[in-house]
Design an enzyme around this catalytic site. Sequence first.
Site, mmCIF file in Angstrom:
data_model
loop_
_atom_site.group_PDB
_atom_site.id
_atom_site.type_symbol
_atom_site.label_atom_id
_atom_site.label_comp_id
_atom_site.label_asym_id
_atom_site.label_seq_id
_atom_site.Cartn_x
_atom_site.Cartn_y
_atom_site.Cartn_z
ATOM 1 N N GLY A 20 0.838 -1.206 0.000
ATOM 2 C CA GLY A 20 0.000 0.000 0.000
ATOM 3 C C GLY A 20 0.861 1.239 0.000
ATOM 4 O O GLY A 20 1.353 1.634 1.043
ATOM 5 N N HIS A 50 -7.024 2.753 18.949
ATOM 6 C CA HIS A 50 -6.504 3.866 18.155
ATOM 7 C C HIS A 50 -7.741 4.492 17.520
ATOM 8 O O HIS A 50 -8.055 4.259 16.348
ATOM 9 C CB HIS A 50 -5.525 3.364 17.103
ATOM 10 C CG HIS A 50 -5.012 4.457 16.193
ATOM 11 N ND1 HIS A 50 -4.407 5.583 16.652
ATOM 12 C CD2 HIS A 50 -5.076 4.589 14.835
ATOM 13 C CE1 HIS A 50 -4.076 6.367 15.627
ATOM 14 N NE2 HIS A 50 -4.487 5.784 14.522
#
Lengths: 307, 307, 307, 307
Positions: free
Chosen positions: B8, B178
């Site tokens: 990615g 997160h």
Amino acid sequence: MRKFGVIGVGHVGVTVAYTLVTKGIADELVLIDKDQKRAVAEQLDLQDAQARLDTTTNVKIQDYAELKDADVVFITAGRIKAISESKTGSRWAEFEYTRKIVKDIAPQLKDSGFHGVVIVTMNPCDAITQYLQQETGFDFNKVIATGTFLDTTRMQRVVAEKFGVNSKNVEGYVMGEHGGSQFVAWSTVRVNGRPIQELAELNHLELDYDDLEEQARRGGWYIHQGKGYTSFCIATCAVKLGQAVISDAQLACPVSMLNDKYQTYVGQPAVIGAQGVTATIDPKLTDEEETKLAHSAETIKEKFITM
Amino acid sequence: MRKFGVIGVGHVGVTVAYTLVTKGIADELVLIDKDQKRAVAEQLDLQDAQARLDTTTNVKIQDYAELKDADVVFITAGRIKAISESKTGSRWAEFEYTRKIVKDIAPQLKDSGFHGVVIVTMNPCDAITQYLQQETGFDFNKVIATGTFLDTTRMQRVVAEKFGVNSKNVEGYVMGEHGGSQFVAWSTVRVNGRPIQELAELNHLELDYDDLEEQARRGGWYIHQGKGYTSFCIATCAVKLGQAVISDAQLACPVSMLNDKYQTYVGQPAVIGAQGVTATIDPKLTDEEETKLAHSAETIKEKFITM
Amino acid sequence: MRKFGVIGVGHVGVTVAYTLVTKGIADELVLIDKDQKRAVAEQLDLQDAQARLDTTTNVKIQDYAELKDADVVFITAGRIKAISESKTGSRWAEFEYTRKIVKDIAPQLKDSGFHGVVIVTMNPCDAITQYLQQETGFDFNKVIATGTFLDTTRMQRVVAEKFGVNSKNVEGYVMGEHGGSQFVAWSTVRVNGRPIQELAELNHLELDYDDLEEQARRGGWYIHQGKGYTSFCIATCAVKLGQAVISDAQLACPVSMLNDKYQTYVGQPAVIGAQGVTATIDPKLTDEEETKLAHSAETIKEKFITM
Amino acid sequence: MRKFGVIGVGHVGVTVAYTLVTKGIADELVLIDKDQKRAVAEQLDLQDAQARLDTTTNVKIQDYAELKDADVVFITAGRIKAISESKTGSRWAEFEYTRKIVKDIAPQLKDSGFHGVVIVTMNPCDAITQYLQQETGFDFNKVIATGTFLDTTRMQRVVAEKFGVNSKNVEGYVMGEHGGSQFVAWSTVRVNGRPIQELAELNHLELDYDDLEEQARRGGWYIHQGKGYTSFCIATCAVKLGQAVISDAQLACPVSMLNDKYQTYVGQPAVIGAQGVTATIDPKLTDEEETKLAHSAETIKEKFITM
């Protein structure tokens, strides 16, 4: 204490900033951008990173007065218009846009009391840098641009791949405009210390110089096509020039600078130190290369005047 | 020879890649992306840069088979949707999207023979990492995510500014998701070696912990607002974890990992070495913090199941 | 531009110099030594290396006037007498010798116009640094020494080995004299973020603090026995302090500095920035530790006066 | 994971080790020396330093078995006899001594299962490296020495000073023996991309090549006179070769390697990668230079045989 400024925190500007921070090169860094929110965002992102780095860089933003005692200011403003570029294959489309930026930046930079070296990555590289010099009135030697320092890396990569060596082993220069009229000065190109033609013959390699040059000249275009801009190599080149200034390295690099003969900014090798250009290097060109350089210089001048 | 992969090559992925190259950390680097043109572009930009760097990194692309002998693979896929994020304040909107990516990546990564450590920066960080572990079947200790390692830097910055010290002098952890349910474990936070409350009293500083936490928790949001994504600090955190793996450093860092008690991935401190997580660190939390951790873990689990 | 001086190019001084050059930290470096041939040799050796480094450092020698605009001067003079040291276990034997050196150096340094920060690695560290401050009349905050910053690394290593973690995960301070009367302030020592005693209990580890302290206190002695001097860690500590100064990092480190209460230089934590010590850190010591600090301070004072 | 070994922790060996540690190049490092106390001391000094560094290197000692999976082993053993050297101006006095060392080291290195690249800095450089290759039976391409890579830096420095440029701008080779019969291949020397003679003429500089060569050839001698040994540049050269191996850089450097024509190890340019020498570079020498190379090769061979 090493102090750098970056005006314009687009892709190139922030990559320069990140490099200066992550490699511990800068002690102080001043980011300036027309987009206040973006400047804040980049400052925060770089400040957050400090907790995980071994070094510390004090990152300030949006204050020209802070540039007074900066050693180097990178001017990286200018949004790449990838689409128009891909259509015209030219960076001149940006000139109208970047001239306005310079018109805005130059007096503020001058008034800040800044007296260091300006390193420009804007486009059209040669013309806009000349325009910046005009508008600031800074000494010519202290206003330089990455110019064909970037294009030269592409020639180095292309040749290195052809010979199966490291691009660090390929010397020589791409000269002229950082744009369509640039050319590879093949007579200066050496691989593993030998003239490229000599080594090609030794290795029974047939070289199509036009094809290699086309690959070198169009290198950035492929990157633009894939990611919409170029950032890593141009930032690496800009930082390398900045380091040469900060350590007064007297390092030989092709940059865009005022060519005395042609009276225009154009890409050619020079020696870079604390005062910017400290000496010019006149490579021994063939007549054909000299003609290409003259042509490229004329191209820049003509467009500069008519724009 | 140090070999890294990056799957990615969006903003985070390329910043990780650039950091590995420009700091000479990687000997070999494999970039993989669904967008072939982009992968080529990033490869070229990084290859061009090598002529100006002191070190050499062999940059390859688009070949899962090359990951067989990689030490670390960063999974950074997933396009941040800044608009949707700013509306909902949540990273869960990305889950549907990133799950598809993992569904695609996981079998290819597994089939490559890769047996190193996976470091994830995708969102929603904890859930998608757990999903990746499930889909690959890799050992839990070898599948970790940056999690609150990033959020912790923001707490460090906010506290450092409050006390006028370097963020490196601020210890302690942001724990949990997160994302929205994360919390600062204030009982673990120390400044210049002293508990934050103790130092605040000594310095007659009144602290609004909720406000500091809000600043820490929302730090990334401000960056998103300004630049549309975050890249420099998250990449710096990811690379730091990668370096801990590659040098078997046994370095204590908060990461997202499987929490045995809550049976979910969640941000908590751990010791990182060549095998990924080599030991868990159980900070001594207050009852209130323990409750927050339980709540955050439940939030992750619940959404993980219902998505 | 970052400019450093090194006075005394023995093992420590040249390792500091080499570190500043090989890591590209210094732009200019001035080496000064009583032995002209040695200064020339070290300059040449460092200059030769530049052709193989990515960065450039201008190395000058033997000119105090060059220190006028230096940011940091390291004073590393003093020949370790390994034999006498191994016999007496004390660095005081060097005081007579190093005082003469300071007597010679101080007026020249003062007259140079130098107004940066002095970082001392000479021995006996605390006393000789105080003496240097006296002889130069420089501000106290601008005259510091590595002191127990070095001894603290040894405590960190010993504790890290005991717990099987990275020494970077061990915090806390060795305080007092950089010599026999130093002590580990165990109440400040934390491993993986937890008090050492707490973690030892959790891990069912029995700790012999006296033995650990002995290992920490005698660490340098083992190195002296094997190589006749110590160089790598002390130089690393000195350079780290220098970097904190040059980037105005506000970094918390134990250094030898003037203790207001005891009116002597002694090793204690402080915040280091461009002005040297910018704040003192008073760790919360136990009564026993406070007594040890008082004793160590008295030891330094007494010997200082009677020498 | 990058793993290096250093056999012989004298001045050069420890500087190589320190460089690998302080620049974060090595993940694992194995130090081996006949002096057990010294090996322990260097290990401790390097381990202490880790608490102040951003990176982590696992430092092991005295175990040949650990070299089994090392990528590069530096062989730096051999105590410089500064006095005898200064009298005779020759490194051959060391051969008798270093042969015994190699006789001892070679079988242990071979038996360890090591199959990486050996980089030698011992003296007499060319002969002892050839002897090491003989004794280990390792492939020729995997046994190289720094040879005239070091002497070349001295030529670069001397020429750079003459022209007022950075030594990085000076190319070309010192070839032949790393010793008295070496020579500067002036026809390969270029400054700022131009042949040295051409640039000298342009700049109206009169060059005394014999004097420049004498300065280059005797460079090390001046350093020996001042500090008793050389360390910084030789270690920098050795580490640069090690980095070329570890990243398979295909980097062109003069090294000492087997010359096919003369059937002896001798300093000449080659391409360095993961397999050591991956290609030879035959610079186009003048007849005079070719004669000097033949002479230097004969000198090495003759002494090698008669010793």
